[in-house]
Write a protein that holds these residues in place. Structure first.
Motif, PDB file in Angstrom:
ATOM      1  N   CYS A 469     -16.377  98.932  85.456  1.00  0.00           N
ATOM      2  CA  CYS A 469     -17.588  98.745  86.261  1.00  0.00           C
ATOM      3  C   CYS A 469     -17.799  99.940  87.194  1.00  0.00           C
ATOM      4  O   CYS A 469     -16.841 100.451  87.784  1.00  0.00           O
ATOM      5  N   VAL A 471     -18.942 101.893  90.611  1.00  0.00           N
ATOM      6  CA  VAL A 471     -18.977 101.600  92.042  1.00  0.00           C
ATOM      7  C   VAL A 471     -20.157 102.310  92.680  1.00  0.00           C
ATOM      8  O   VAL A 471     -20.881 101.748  93.497  1.00  0.00           O
ATOM      9  N   GLN A 488     -14.270 100.181  89.076  1.00  0.00           N
ATOM     10  CA  GLN A 488     -13.587  98.914  89.289  1.00  0.00           C
ATOM     11  C   GLN A 488     -13.317  98.300  87.925  1.00  0.00           C
ATOM     12  O   GLN A 488     -14.095  98.484  86.981  1.00  0.00           O
ATOM     13  N   ARG A 490     -12.767  94.850  85.971  1.00  0.00           N
ATOM     14  CA  ARG A 490     -12.935  93.406  86.057  1.00  0.00           C
ATOM     15  C   ARG A 490     -12.196  92.741  84.900  1.00  0.00           C
ATOM     16  O   ARG A 490     -12.418  93.065  83.726  1.00  0.00           O
ATOM     17  N   ARG A 495     -11.901  88.423  88.074  1.00  0.00           N
ATOM     18  CA  ARG A 495     -11.235  89.082  89.195  1.00  0.00           C
ATOM     19  C   ARG A 495     -11.139  90.587  88.946  1.00  0.00           C
ATOM     20  O   ARG A 495     -11.235  91.045  87.811  1.00  0.00           O
ATOM     21  N   PHE A 496     -10.909  91.322  90.046  1.00  0.00           N
ATOM     22  CA  PHE A 496     -10.822  92.771  89.965  1.00  0.00           C
ATOM     23  C   PHE A 496      -9.400  93.230  90.293  1.00  0.00           C
ATOM     24  O   PHE A 496      -8.761  92.684  91.209  1.00  0.00           O
ATOM     25  N   ALA A 498      -6.764  95.287  92.125  1.00  0.00           N
ATOM     26  CA  ALA A 498      -6.834  95.790  93.493  1.00  0.00           C
ATOM     27  C   ALA A 498      -5.433  96.031  94.017  1.00  0.00           C
ATOM     28  O   ALA A 498      -4.473  95.349  93.609  1.00  0.00           O
ATOM     29  N   SER A 514     -15.229  92.305  94.790  1.00  0.00           N
ATOM     30  CA  SER A 514     -14.883  93.717  94.875  1.00  0.00           C
ATOM     31  C   SER A 514     -14.727  94.126  96.328  1.00  0.00           C
ATOM     32  O   SER A 514     -15.294  93.525  97.232  1.00  0.00           O
ATOM     33  N   SER A 515     -13.920  95.164  96.545  1.00  0.00           N
ATOM     34  CA  SER A 515     -13.696  95.690  97.889  1.00  0.00           C
ATOM     35  C   SER A 515     -13.193  97.113  97.743  1.00  0.00           C
ATOM     36  O   SER A 515     -13.018  97.617  96.629  1.00  0.00           O
ATOM     37  N   SER A 516     -12.927  97.756  98.871  1.00  0.00           N
ATOM     38  CA  SER A 516     -12.425  99.130  98.807  1.00  0.00           C
ATOM     39  C   SER A 516     -11.068  99.190  98.123  1.00  0.00           C
ATOM     40  O   SER A 516     -10.738 100.190  97.472  1.00  0.00           O
ATOM     41  N   SER A 518     -10.202  97.577  95.590  1.00  0.00           N
ATOM     42  CA  SER A 518     -10.357  97.424  94.144  1.00  0.00           C
ATOM     43  C   SER A 518     -11.090  98.613  93.524  1.00  0.00           C
ATOM     44  O   SER A 518     -11.464  98.566  92.353  1.00  0.00           O
ATOM     45  N   SER A 519     -11.277  99.658  94.298  1.00  0.00           N
ATOM     46  CA  SER A 519     -11.939 100.862  93.799  1.00  0.00           C
ATOM     47  C   SER A 519     -10.881 101.916  93.462  1.00  0.00           C
ATOM     48  O   SER A 519      -9.998 102.210  94.286  1.00  0.00           O
TER      49      SER A 519
END
Length: 665
Positions: A469, A471, A488, A490, A495-496, A498, A514-516, A518-519
């Motif tokens: 995915c 970002v 990211q 998935r 779920r991602f 992370a 998602s969050s930082s 998970s990037s």
């Protein structure tokens, strides 16, 4: 530093033969200069290199080659578990049948396991030699306190007689020395925990006495063209002490009437850098000895290196061994068709027999053209074990016939052989929105169960698939993924991946939303664009650490900023439709249904063969994952997941009770 800078672990001491890449063995040959050993005298043995098979499991028992005995006499009160070595089996026989009964079991085994008919069949297969492993107790009987049955030197007599009668050369292999040359099963006694056996327990003087008896007994037998002074000595033995023993052994057997003009001294080089060994040997012995050879065991199924190799890489490894085989006086004393786990997930639509045939013919060709001889392990094995059973492999044509012709490749960029075996239909580039699987360095694929992330399976089912995915908003859903892009991943459950905040970012988990953390920044090795079979590093944007796998710990991690082997991930695009052969491949890899939870039952099938020895999860943690994922997949509340989490710290009985309660719920 991190794992990229860690020295490689020594090979695990488990089950069958283990050896560094390129292991091999040498033998008596026509007069020719020993290559790679400065000042070495020419080999002056028979005109034909050894082309043979080992008779393991006859005069030194091992679970595979001697499987009927181990199956018929399991450990008492162990629910059918078998002994792991001859010492353990003898203890079982003594305890269940008494001394006389144990002796009778061994007498019957030795009478029947190998007969003259086997020697005749070996000759009919086109081979010219056999390698005869035996334990020291077969020559001089067991020492005080040992449970072995002996002596049985009359069976060595028979083997020599039969070899002479049918026209075979024979290499007498002291496979189990007094005190053990290691703490492993191949020398007769597997000792655990690691560290129980110490190298000082190897009785060198008693070993020399065994060699003296053997040399004097068979010095006038022309079919005896080699004598191995030990087998797979532990790398814990100091190199200087090992070379001293080899020096003494060669001097002894020559003095007993085994001349350099006819008999090669076989010196195992096991789990050691061959160059270092050769330099030490040359420095200590100079030109003192003639007609010696370095015995190396060439297996492609052990250790992370070979478990992580694709089929293409396995065949390239065979090809790459050729220059090394020519460098020293080498004999490959043991090799088989067994291959590491990643081979079976990267062979495309080829079935098991096709893969074994490709590898077997390639290996046979290189060994014939570049070594002084080779011995397949083994003549007898379980009838369904084509990997290790010469008779089955020979009958299926896996060891003779034209070797595969590999496309030229200079080692740079993408190997065209990879696409030949593990192709991706259509678009080779990975685009945002594509599904991919990620293979770690030891051959397993990253998987997600609930919030747990691991790399324990050899399959590429839905639980191992991730959607790539974007970002950055400017990245469209079908644009190519380039080195430096932030992505990211998935999982199948939404779920991602992370870097888990609870672990300080050091562990990777699968989180909701998602969050930082998970990037991840993608770094593509040797390319600007991520493609099918690209090698990548995933750098967590929040912590700047790189995702890594650990073959000895459950989970996936992001602990270091290194970009080494442990951090490498091979990207494999998921085909849009399942290929017809995938069922067969899944069966070989131990693949269950895509959505089957990782229970102890189906996980046992998915585990590597016993030789790989990589148990990844306890039954307790496996069942916990199963329940956790099942609860999540049917939308259970967080309270149920909380209850399941507490299971991990419960006792085994309490765990089973909660398991039943949760199943009912």
């Amino acid at each position: 530093g991190g794992p990229a800078h860690r020295p490689p672990r020594p090979p695990p001491h488990s089950f069958r033969k283990v050896g560094p890449p390129g292991h091999k063995q040498l033998r008596a040959m026509p007069a020719r200069q020993q290559r790679g050993v400065k000042g070495a005298a020419p080999l002056q043995g028979p005109a034909e290199p050894w082309h043979g098979v080992s008779l393991g499991g006859w005069l030194l028992l091992e679970p595979g080659p001697s499987y009927p005995l181990f199956e018929e006499h399991p450990l008492p009160d162990a629910e059918g578990e078998e002994a792991r070595c001859e010492w353990g089996l003898m203890e079982v026989l003594h305890s269940t049948k008494g001394a006389e009964g144990a002796a009778e079991v061994m007498r019957r085994h030795r009478e029947r396991h190998i007969t003259k008919n086997d020697f005749q069949r070996i000759r009919a297969c086109g081979m010219n030699a056999v390698r005869l492993p035996f334990g020291s107790w077969v020559v001089m009987g067991p020492r005080e306190g040992e449970p072995y049955i002996g002596s049985g030197i009359e069976f060595i007599d028979r083997a020599v007689d039969w070899a002479e009668e049918v026209g075979l050369q024979i290499v007498l292999d002291l496979h189990g020395c007094p005190g053990g040359e290691s703490g492993e099963a191949p020398c007769g006694r597997r000792q655990r925990p690691h560290g129980t056996w110490q190298w000082q327990q190897w009785d060198f003087q008693a070993s020399l006495k065994i060699l003296e008896v053997v040399a004097q007994r068979y010095c006038d037998r022309s079919c005896v063209t080699g004598i191995a002074v030990c087998n797979e000595p532990s790398n814990e033995v100091p190199l200087t002490r090992l070379c001293q023993y080899y020096d003494q052994a060669i001097t002894l057997i020559r003095s007993c009437g085994l001349p350099a003009s006819r008999v090669a001294a076989v010196l195992p080089v096991f789990q050691r850098p061959e160059d270092k060994f050769a330099r030490k040997w040359q420095a200590m012995t100079g030109d003192r000895h003639q007609n010696f050879c370095f015995d190396i065991h060439c297996y492609h199924c052990f250790e992370n290196e070979f478990n992580g190799k694709s089929l293409a890489q396995q065949l390239r490894a065979v090809e790459d061994n050729a220059p090394f085989f020519k460098k020293y006086p080498i004999v490959v004393g043991e090799w088989s068709l067994s291959l590491g786990v990643a081979t079976w997930s990267t062979c495309g639509e080829r079935d098991e027999d096709e893969v074994h045939t490709l590898f077997g013919r390639a290996q046979a060709k290189v060994l014939k053209e570049t070594t002084h001889g080779n011995f397949f392990w083994n003549w007898t094995e379980r009838p369904d074990s084509v990997d290790w059973n010469y008779q089955v492999a020979y009958d299926r044509g896996m060891l003779c016939g034209p070797a595969p012709s590999l496309p030229l490749w200079d080692g740079r960029g993408e190997d065209p052989l990879e696409q030949q075996f593990n192709p991706c239909e259509g678009e080779q580039r990975v685009l945002f929105g594509d599904k991919v699987c990620l293979r770690v360095f030891y051959g397993r694929y990253v998987d997600v169960y609930g919030s747990f992330v691991n790399a324990q399976w050899v399959e590429k089912g839905s639980w191992q698939q991730f959607v790539v995915c974007p970002v950055e908003s400017r990245k469209g859903p079908r644009q190519e993924v380039r080195s430096g892009d932030v992505v990211q991943l998935r999982a199948h459950n939404g779920r991602f991946l992370a870097a888990a905040p609870a672990s300080g970012g050091r562990e990777v988990s699968a989180q909701k939303g998602s969050s930082s953390s998970s990037s991840f920044v993608v770094h593509v090795l040797h390319s600007e664009v991520m493609k099918h079979l690209s090698v990548v590093y995933l750098e967590c944007k929040a912590t700047r650490t790189v995702v890594d796998a650990d073959d000895e710990a459950d989970g996936l991690f992001a602990r270091y900023r290194d970009r080494g082997l442990w951090q490498q991930l091979v990207v494999e695009k998921v085909p849009s439709r399942r290929r017809p052969s995938e069922g067969k491949l899944g069966e070989k890899c131990g693949r269950g249904e895509d959505n089957a939870p990782p229970t102890p039952k189906n996980r046992a099938a998915a585990a590597p063969p016993p030789s790989a020895k990589r148990a990844r999860l306890t039954s307790k943690s496996i069942s916990l994952l199963s329940l956790s994922t099942a609860a999540e997949s049917i939308g259970r509340s967080s309270s149920i997941l909380s209850m399941l989490t507490s299971v991990a710290s419960s006792s085994e009985s309490g765990f089973q009770q909660r398991l039943a309660v949760a199943s009912t719920a």
